[in-house]
Design an enzyme around this catalytic site. Structure first.
Site, mmCIF file in Angstrom:
data_model
loop_
_atom_site.group_PDB
_atom_site.id
_atom_site.type_symbol
_atom_site.label_atom_id
_atom_site.label_comp_id
_atom_site.label_asym_id
_atom_site.label_seq_id
_atom_site.Cartn_x
_atom_site.Cartn_y
_atom_site.Cartn_z
ATOM 1 N N ALA A 145 0.807 -1.224 0.000
ATOM 2 C CA ALA A 145 0.000 0.000 0.000
ATOM 3 C C ALA A 145 0.838 1.271 0.000
ATOM 4 C CB ALA A 145 -0.935 0.005 1.209
ATOM 5 N N ARG A 159 11.088 7.013 -1.325
ATOM 6 C CA ARG A 159 12.517 7.069 -1.659
ATOM 7 C C ARG A 159 12.812 6.708 -3.116
ATOM 8 N NH1 ARG A 159 14.095 3.602 3.608
ATOM 9 N NH2 ARG A 159 11.874 3.115 3.457
ATOM 10 N N LYS A 173 5.944 2.110 -5.628
ATOM 11 C CA LYS A 173 7.216 1.381 -5.597
ATOM 12 C C LYS A 173 7.082 -0.068 -6.056
ATOM 13 C CE LYS A 173 9.062 0.336 -1.539
ATOM 14 N NZ LYS A 173 9.876 0.527 -0.329
ATOM 15 N N THR A 224 3.237 -0.425 8.659
ATOM 16 C CA THR A 224 3.064 -1.841 8.301
ATOM 17 C C THR A 224 2.100 -2.564 9.260
ATOM 18 O OG1 THR A 224 5.123 -2.265 9.516
ATOM 19 C CG2 THR A 224 5.296 -2.124 7.138
ATOM 20 N N GLY A 276 15.350 -2.839 10.148
ATOM 21 C CA GLY A 276 15.046 -3.027 11.554
ATOM 22 C C GLY A 276 16.011 -4.051 12.142
ATOM 23 N N LYS A 318 7.058 -7.132 -40.958
ATOM 24 C CA LYS A 318 5.992 -6.931 -39.984
ATOM 25 C C LYS A 318 4.805 -7.805 -40.330
ATOM 26 C CE LYS A 318 2.322 -4.918 -39.948
ATOM 27 N NZ LYS A 318 1.181 -4.088 -40.306
ATOM 28 N N ASN A 378 1.816 -1.309 -48.200
ATOM 29 C CA ASN A 378 0.636 -1.951 -47.596
ATOM 30 C C ASN A 378 -0.359 -0.962 -47.030
ATOM 31 O OD1 ASN A 378 2.400 -1.152 -45.571
ATOM 32 N ND2 ASN A 378 1.769 -2.793 -44.186
ATOM 33 N N ARG A 422 7.233 -0.016 -65.699
ATOM 34 C CA ARG A 422 8.029 1.207 -65.570
ATOM 35 C C ARG A 422 8.104 1.815 -66.957
ATOM 36 N NH1 ARG A 422 12.974 -2.675 -65.193
ATOM 37 N NH2 ARG A 422 13.682 -2.585 -67.352
HETATM 38 C C1 UD1 Z 1 10.321 -2.687 7.090
HETATM 39 C C2 UD1 Z 1 10.423 -3.187 8.529
HETATM 40 C C3 UD1 Z 1 11.907 -3.364 8.888
HETATM 41 C C4 UD1 Z 1 12.541 -4.340 7.917
HETATM 42 C C5 UD1 Z 1 12.335 -3.907 6.467
HETATM 43 C C6 UD1 Z 1 12.757 -5.024 5.532
HETATM 44 C C7 UD1 Z 1 8.510 -2.229 9.726
HETATM 45 C C8 UD1 Z 1 8.088 -1.207 10.725
HETATM 46 N N1 UD1 Z 1 9.817 -2.244 9.433
HETATM 47 O O1 UD1 Z 1 10.931 -1.406 7.046
HETATM 48 O O2 UD1 Z 1 12.024 -3.864 10.227
HETATM 49 O O3 UD1 Z 1 13.930 -4.460 8.212
HETATM 50 O O4 UD1 Z 1 10.950 -3.635 6.208
HETATM 51 O O5 UD1 Z 1 12.724 -4.642 4.188
HETATM 52 O O6 UD1 Z 1 7.723 -3.007 9.279
HETATM 53 N N2 UD1 Z 1 3.423 -0.649 3.512
HETATM 54 C C9 UD1 Z 1 2.048 -0.670 3.493
HETATM 55 N N3 UD1 Z 1 1.371 0.217 4.260
HETATM 56 C C10 UD1 Z 1 1.986 1.120 5.071
HETATM 57 C C11 UD1 Z 1 3.412 1.137 5.079
HETATM 58 C C12 UD1 Z 1 4.102 0.226 4.293
HETATM 59 O O7 UD1 Z 1 1.455 -1.479 2.793
HETATM 60 O O8 UD1 Z 1 1.289 1.889 5.726
HETATM 61 C C13 UD1 Z 1 4.161 -1.603 2.659
HETATM 62 C C14 UD1 Z 1 5.060 -0.935 1.638
HETATM 63 O O9 UD1 Z 1 4.357 -0.756 0.419
HETATM 64 C C15 UD1 Z 1 6.204 -1.923 1.498
HETATM 65 C C16 UD1 Z 1 6.244 -2.650 2.829
HETATM 66 O O10 UD1 Z 1 5.016 -2.378 3.482
HETATM 67 O O11 UD1 Z 1 5.971 -2.863 0.478
HETATM 68 C C17 UD1 Z 1 7.413 -2.200 3.711
HETATM 69 O O12 UD1 Z 1 7.319 -0.819 3.955
HETATM 70 P P1 UD1 Z 1 8.586 0.131 4.087
HETATM 71 O O13 UD1 Z 1 8.108 1.482 4.380
HETATM 72 O O14 UD1 Z 1 9.483 -0.055 2.911
HETATM 73 O O15 UD1 Z 1 9.287 -0.478 5.384
HETATM 74 P P2 UD1 Z 1 10.823 -0.357 5.810
HETATM 75 O O16 UD1 Z 1 11.088 0.992 6.339
HETATM 76 O O17 UD1 Z 1 11.687 -0.824 4.705
HETATM 77 CA CA CA Z 2 11.344 -1.383 2.645
#
Ligand code: UD1
Ligand code: CA
Length: 451
Positions: A9, A14, A21, A79, A140, A347, A382, A436
């Site tokens: 979502a 970044r 993404k 997340t 993390g 083609k 063509n 021709r």
């Molecule tokens: C997350 C983990 C981190 C881990 C890393 C691995 C958390 C808090 N942290 O960090 O510990 O090391 O992934 O790659 O989970 N997403 C949603 N809804 C939201 C936020 C994010 O669906 O509200 C989705 C994003 O689209 C993405 C995934 O969750 O696909 C991870 O989100 P992202 O913000 O990239 O987490 P990280 O900071 O990388």
């Molecule tokens: Ca990530």
């Protein structure tokens, strides 16, 4: 019973992109599509994708997969908040829930299976995939007690300098006992640097939680920016190319070659430098492609050669030579032992066996028989500005240099077209046809002088 939920979502700030993404492509597939395909090995009963930012585009990039359930996370509050959205959907679900970050696309199916098995054998409340990362920045950090029981996960930005020294990181791949997870999800709070609800905080409420280290840390690289996207692509390419070399394919200067993981090659295929094989391409044994060629969604037979050419959505049969500098596209089908040579574009045309078009031609919407010879510079006209029209050329017919065949038109078998002709009417079998103006010669003619 196993359900899978993919977190997709987020916007992915970044990436500095308008595209969500997880829709960015890694070879022929989007990141989220890869994540989904990686987990199909555990045969999940339910597959849920949490969508929010530009949800239509994310759904579109998964259109090839039937039976997905899309769960909306209208505001992206982290997340943990994303997984909370599953509560109404999985009310009656009993079993394990596999949660995968949509931006961790290089996981092997075998790793996911191993995680699930460890989780089930140990009857854990949660099992997490972890890795010892050489450069753990941005991930993390995972902290365990003496018995490898997980105690805490702290996000990089929330870590103290001392905590940052821990290189064991959270991969973003989790297995939960759904019933237990569901009961603690409402307890999450957003008291961290980002003011988000972190899924990782559920480990504070669950017991037992186990961490499983992945052997190859490259599998769990998370993609947050374009640099990481490019590194992930390189890793994927190395995997694909190593596998083909092991299977008997010669790659000359592999670093300059790219091969989508949807491509199929037979042993003794030779791929020369600066060649790119894309999509659902299949190449037969003994065929040599390159240098400098692009083959896309096409089938090449055995002992074919393709040199500095582009072949898209087309079929080339055994022993045919393509190029240098040919372009086959839009469902061109070239028969056996043909030659399609220098600066020839084909083609949506069907070409019989042992037929040649060796120099400077355009063949569009045409059907050519066997042993036809297309003279240098022959063109099928063509398009009348509104519609495309077909050209048909019979067996053994030869067109002279610089002839124009104005479609719709049919040339019979064994026809010879005089050089420089503009053919506008059908020609029956066994004819010489010349269209021709005749050459005019005036004996003793001089330019008049002004004086
Ligand atoms: C997350 C983990 C981190 C881990 C890393 C691995 C958390 C808090 N942290 O960090 O510990 O090391 O992934 O790659 O989970 N997403 C949603 N809804 C939201 C936020 C994010 O669906 O509200 C989705 C994003 O689209 C993405 C995934 O969750 O696909 C991870 O989100 P992202 O913000 O990239 O987490 P990280 O900071 O990388
Ligand atoms: Ca990530």
């Amino acid at each position: 019973m196993v359900a899978v939920a993919i977190l997709a979502a987020g916007r992915g700030t970044r990436m500095k992109s308008d595209l969500p993404k997880v829709c960015h492509k890694l070879g022929s597939l989007s990141m989220v599509e890869r994540v989904l395909e990686n987990c199909l090995g555990v045969e999940p009963q339910r597959r849920l994708v949490i969508v929010g930012y530009q949800r239509e585009r994310v759904q579109q990039s998964l259109a090839a997969h039937a039976g997905l359930e899309f769960v909306e996370q209208a505001q992206q509050l982290g997340t943990g908040h994303a997984v909370q959205q599953l509560l109404p959907y999985l009310e009656d679900f009993t079993g394990d829930l596999l949660v995968l970050n949509g931006d961790v696309p290089l996981l092997r199916s075998s790793t996911i299976k191993h995680l699930l098995e460890t989780h089930q054998t140990n009857q854990n409340a949660a099992t997490l995939l972890t890795a010892q990362m050489p450069n753990p920045q941005g991930y993390g950090r995972v902290f365990c007690d003496g018995e490898n029981r997980l105690t805490q996960i702290i996000e990089d930005r929330d870590c103290t300098a001392a905590q940052k020294q821990n290189h064991r990181i959270n991969a973003g791949v989790y297995c939960f006992n759904w019933h237990k997870l569901a009961s603690v999800l409402p307890k999450l709070e957003a008291n961290n640097d980002q003011k988000e609800y972190y899924l990782t905080d559920v480990v504070n409420f669950l017991d037992p939680v186990m961490a499983v280290d992945v052997e190859d840390y490259e599998e769990i690289l998370g993609i947050n920016d374009r640099k990481q996207l490019s590194s992930a692509y390189d890793i994927l390419q190395t995997r694909v190319k190593d596998a083909w070399m092991k299977a008997g394919v010669t790659l000359i200067n592999p670093d300059s070659i790219t091969i989508d993981d949807t491509v199929e090659l037979q042993p003794d295929v030779i791929i020369e430098p600066q060649t790119h094989l894309r999509g659902k391409t299949k190449i037969g044994s003994g065929t040599k492609v390159g240098p400098g060629s692009l083959i896309e969604n096409s089938q090449l037979g055995q002992q074919v050669t393709v040199l500095y050419s582009v072949v898209s959505d087309s079929v080339v049969k055994d022993n045919t030579r393509i190029g240098p500098y040919a372009h086959l596209r839009g469902h061109a089908e070239v028969g056996e032992a043909c030659r399609i040579g220098n600066f020839v574009e084909v083609k949506k045309s069907k070409i019989g066996d042992r037929t040649n078009a060796a120099h400077l031609s355009y063949l569009g919407d045409a059907t050519l028989g066997n042993q036809v010879n297309i003279g240098c510079g022959t063109i099928t006209a063509n398009y009348d500005g509104v519609k495309k029209h077909p050209t048909t050329i019979g067996d053994r017919t030869k067109t002279g240099s610089n002839s124009v065949l104005v479609a719709p038109i049919t040339l019979g078998a064994d026809v010879t077209v005089g050089a420089g002709s503009v053919i506008t009417k059908d020609v029956p079998d066994d004819c010489l046809v010349i269209a021709r103006s005749r050459q005019v010669e005036r004996k003793g003619w001089r330019m008049k002088s002004d004086s």
